[in-house]
Design a protein around this motif. Structure first.
Motif, PDB file in Angstrom:
ATOM      1  N   ALA A  45       0.818  -1.207   0.000  1.00 48.25           N
ATOM      2  CA  ALA A  45       0.000   0.000   0.000  1.00 48.25           C
ATOM      3  C   ALA A  45       0.857   1.265   0.000  1.00 48.25           C
ATOM      4  CB  ALA A  45      -0.932  -0.010   1.195  1.00 48.25           C
ATOM      5  N   CYS A  46       2.150   1.111  -0.216  1.00 51.18           N
ATOM      6  CA  CYS A  46       3.047   2.255  -0.325  1.00 51.18           C
ATOM      7  C   CYS A  46       4.222   1.821  -1.198  1.00 51.18           C
ATOM      8  CB  CYS A  46       3.517   2.735   1.057  1.00 51.18           C
ATOM      9  SG  CYS A  46       4.700   1.650   1.893  1.00 51.18           S
ATOM     10  N   ALA A  47       5.223   2.636  -1.300  1.00 55.23           N
ATOM     11  CA  ALA A  47       6.396   2.269  -2.105  1.00 55.23           C
ATOM     12  C   ALA A  47       7.670   2.500  -1.322  1.00 55.23           C
ATOM     13  CB  ALA A  47       6.406   3.072  -3.400  1.00 55.23           C
ATOM     14  N   THR A  48       7.606   2.323   0.000  1.00 58.12           N
ATOM     15  CA  THR A  48       8.757   2.639   0.840  1.00 58.12           C
ATOM     16  C   THR A  48       9.641   1.429   1.143  1.00 58.12           C
ATOM     17  OG1 THR A  48       7.463   2.422   2.860  1.00 58.12           O
ATOM     18  CG2 THR A  48       7.598   4.631   1.871  1.00 58.12           C
ATOM     19  N   CYS A  49       9.455   0.369   0.370  1.00 52.78           N
ATOM     20  CA  CYS A  49      10.354  -0.789   0.466  1.00 52.78           C
ATOM     21  C   CYS A  49      10.905  -1.119  -0.919  1.00 52.78           C
ATOM     22  CB  CYS A  49       9.645  -1.998   1.086  1.00 52.78           C
ATOM     23  SG  CYS A  49       8.337  -2.704   0.065  1.00 52.78           S
ATOM     24  N   HIS A  50      10.947  -0.105  -1.759  1.00 52.29           N
ATOM     25  CA  HIS A  50      11.408  -0.221  -3.144  1.00 52.29           C
ATOM     26  C   HIS A  50      12.869  -0.659  -3.192  1.00 52.29           C
ATOM     27  CE1 HIS A  50      12.661   2.313  -6.903  1.00 52.29           C
ATOM     28  NE2 HIS A  50      12.394   1.067  -7.267  1.00 52.29           N
ATOM     29  N   VAL A  51      13.155  -1.629  -4.048  1.00 52.77           N
ATOM     30  CA  VAL A  51      14.528  -2.074  -4.283  1.00 52.77           C
ATOM     31  C   VAL A  51      14.736  -2.295  -5.781  1.00 52.77           C
ATOM     32  CG1 VAL A  51      14.839  -3.210  -2.036  1.00 52.77           C
ATOM     33  CG2 VAL A  51      13.968  -4.538  -3.975  1.00 52.77           C
ATOM     34  N   TYR A  52      16.004  -2.343  -6.162  1.00 50.09           N
ATOM     35  CA  TYR A  52      16.382  -2.728  -7.516  1.00 50.09           C
ATOM     36  C   TYR A  52      16.972  -4.122  -7.417  1.00 50.09           C
ATOM     37  CZ  TYR A  52      16.396   2.383  -7.913  1.00 50.09           C
ATOM     38  OH  TYR A  52      16.067   3.708  -7.856  1.00 50.09           O
ATOM     39  N   VAL A  53      16.326  -5.079  -8.064  1.00 49.77           N
ATOM     40  CA  VAL A  53      16.818  -6.448  -8.059  1.00 49.77           C
ATOM     41  C   VAL A  53      17.997  -6.524  -9.029  1.00 49.77           C
ATOM     42  CG1 VAL A  53      16.247  -8.849  -8.608  1.00 49.77           C
ATOM     43  CG2 VAL A  53      14.548  -7.383  -7.492  1.00 49.77           C
ATOM     44  N   ASP A  54      19.095  -7.121  -8.580  1.00 49.09           N
ATOM     45  CA  ASP A  54      20.250  -7.310  -9.452  1.00 49.09           C
ATOM     46  C   ASP A  54      19.805  -8.086 -10.689  1.00 49.09           C
ATOM     47  OD1 ASP A  54      22.716  -9.168 -10.249  1.00 49.09           O
ATOM     48  OD2 ASP A  54      23.476  -7.328  -9.319  1.00 49.09           O
ATOM     49  N   GLU A  55      20.289  -7.650 -11.859  1.00 51.21           N
ATOM     50  CA  GLU A  55      19.878  -8.260 -13.139  1.00 51.21           C
ATOM     51  C   GLU A  55      19.996  -9.777 -13.124  1.00 51.21           C
ATOM     52  OE1 GLU A  55      19.583  -6.689 -16.584  1.00 51.21           O
ATOM     53  OE2 GLU A  55      19.378  -4.663 -15.790  1.00 51.21           O
ATOM     54  N   ALA A  56      21.012 -10.304 -12.478  1.00 49.68           N
ATOM     55  CA  ALA A  56      21.234 -11.750 -12.452  1.00 49.68           C
ATOM     56  C   ALA A  56      20.107 -12.487 -11.718  1.00 49.68           C
ATOM     57  CB  ALA A  56      22.575 -12.071 -11.803  1.00 49.68           C
ATOM     58  N   TRP A  57      19.337 -11.775 -10.914  1.00 49.95           N
ATOM     59  CA  TRP A  57      18.278 -12.382 -10.109  1.00 49.95           C
ATOM     60  C   TRP A  57      16.880 -12.034 -10.599  1.00 49.95           C
ATOM     61  CZ3 TRP A  57      19.281 -16.029  -6.631  1.00 49.95           C
ATOM     62  CH2 TRP A  57      20.612 -16.158  -6.216  1.00 49.95           C
ATOM     63  N   ALA A  58      16.771 -11.203 -11.611  1.00 52.87           N
ATOM     64  CA  ALA A  58      15.465 -10.715 -12.062  1.00 52.87           C
ATOM     65  C   ALA A  58      14.515 -11.844 -12.454  1.00 52.87           C
ATOM     66  CB  ALA A  58      15.642  -9.726 -13.210  1.00 52.87           C
ATOM     67  N   ASP A  59      14.998 -12.848 -13.162  1.00 54.23           N
ATOM     68  CA  ASP A  59      14.122 -13.953 -13.559  1.00 54.23           C
ATOM     69  C   ASP A  59      13.650 -14.758 -12.357  1.00 54.23           C
ATOM     70  OD1 ASP A  59      14.196 -13.316 -16.239  1.00 54.23           O
ATOM     71  OD2 ASP A  59      15.821 -14.719 -16.708  1.00 54.23           O
ATOM     72  N   LYS A  60      14.533 -14.960 -11.387  1.00 59.16           N
ATOM     73  CA  LYS A  60      14.174 -15.776 -10.220  1.00 59.16           C
ATOM     74  C   LYS A  60      13.194 -15.070  -9.287  1.00 59.16           C
ATOM     75  CE  LYS A  60      18.100 -18.829 -10.110  1.00 59.16           C
ATOM     76  NZ  LYS A  60      19.191 -19.396  -9.364  1.00 59.16           N
ATOM     77  N   THR A  61      13.242 -13.741  -9.235  1.00 59.12           N
ATOM     78  CA  THR A  61      12.314 -13.020  -8.356  1.00 59.12           C
ATOM     79  C   THR A  61      10.980 -12.760  -9.042  1.00 59.12           C
ATOM     80  OG1 THR A  61      13.259 -10.886  -9.005  1.00 59.12           O
ATOM     81  CG2 THR A  61      14.118 -11.905  -6.990  1.00 59.12           C
ATOM     82  N   GLY A  62      10.948 -12.858 -10.358  1.00 59.39           N
ATOM     83  CA  GLY A  62       9.704 -12.669 -11.099  1.00 59.39           C
ATOM     84  C   GLY A  62       9.408 -11.212 -11.403  1.00 59.39           C
ATOM     85  N   THR A  63       8.235 -11.000 -11.965  1.00 59.27           N
ATOM     86  CA  THR A  63       7.816  -9.653 -12.345  1.00 59.27           C
ATOM     87  C   THR A  63       6.694  -9.185 -11.433  1.00 59.27           C
ATOM     88  OG1 THR A  63       6.276 -10.572 -13.963  1.00 59.27           O
ATOM     89  CG2 THR A  63       8.464  -9.973 -14.773  1.00 59.27           C
ATOM     90  N   PRO A  64       6.537  -7.870 -11.321  1.00 60.79           N
ATOM     91  CA  PRO A  64       5.490  -7.332 -10.447  1.00 60.79           C
ATOM     92  C   PRO A  64       4.086  -7.660 -10.961  1.00 60.79           C
ATOM     93  CG  PRO A  64       7.019  -5.600 -11.129  1.00 60.79           C
ATOM     94  CD  PRO A  64       7.345  -6.823 -11.914  1.00 60.79           C
TER      95      PRO A  64
END
Length: 106
Positions: A45-64
């Motif tokens: 309900a906010c955006a105060t835990c925003h992070v940038y996922v390292d490119e190498a992990w983007a597939d494993k963490t999925g998409t929003p």
């Protein structure tokens, strides 16, 4: 326990252990990681835990999902690998995950 490395906007890194089933945001808060404010407590309900996922992990963490995408509209300096850390579940496959925190939240 899966290890997660948080790198702040100054390049300082901190590696902490996460508990499978919790979220990356909960892991950050539990370990006092600076740069994760988590004002809504993980309710997406906010955006105060925003992070940038390292490119190498983007597939494993999925998409929003759509709700997370809507909240990212309120985040500072959104990038292609931006995620809300409250929406990333810690699991064994994420051992070694690297995320960066923005210069500021929201």
């Amino acid at each position: 326990m899966p290890k997660i490395t948080f790198i702040d906007s100054h390049g300082e890194s901190r590696t902490v252990e996460g508990e499978a089933g919790s979220t990356v945001m909960e892991t950050a808060v539990r370990n006092g990681v600076p740069g994760i404010e988590a004002e809504c407590g993980g309710a997406c309900a906010c955006a105060t835990c925003h992070v940038y996922v390292d490119e190498a992990w983007a597939d494993k963490t999925g998409t929003p999902e759509s709700m997370e995408e809507d909240m990212l509209d309120f985040a500072f300096d959104v990038r292609p690998t931006s995620r809300l850390s409250c929406q990333i579940r810690v699991r064994d496959e994420l051992d070694g995950l690297v995320v960066r925190t923005p210069a500021r939240q929201g």
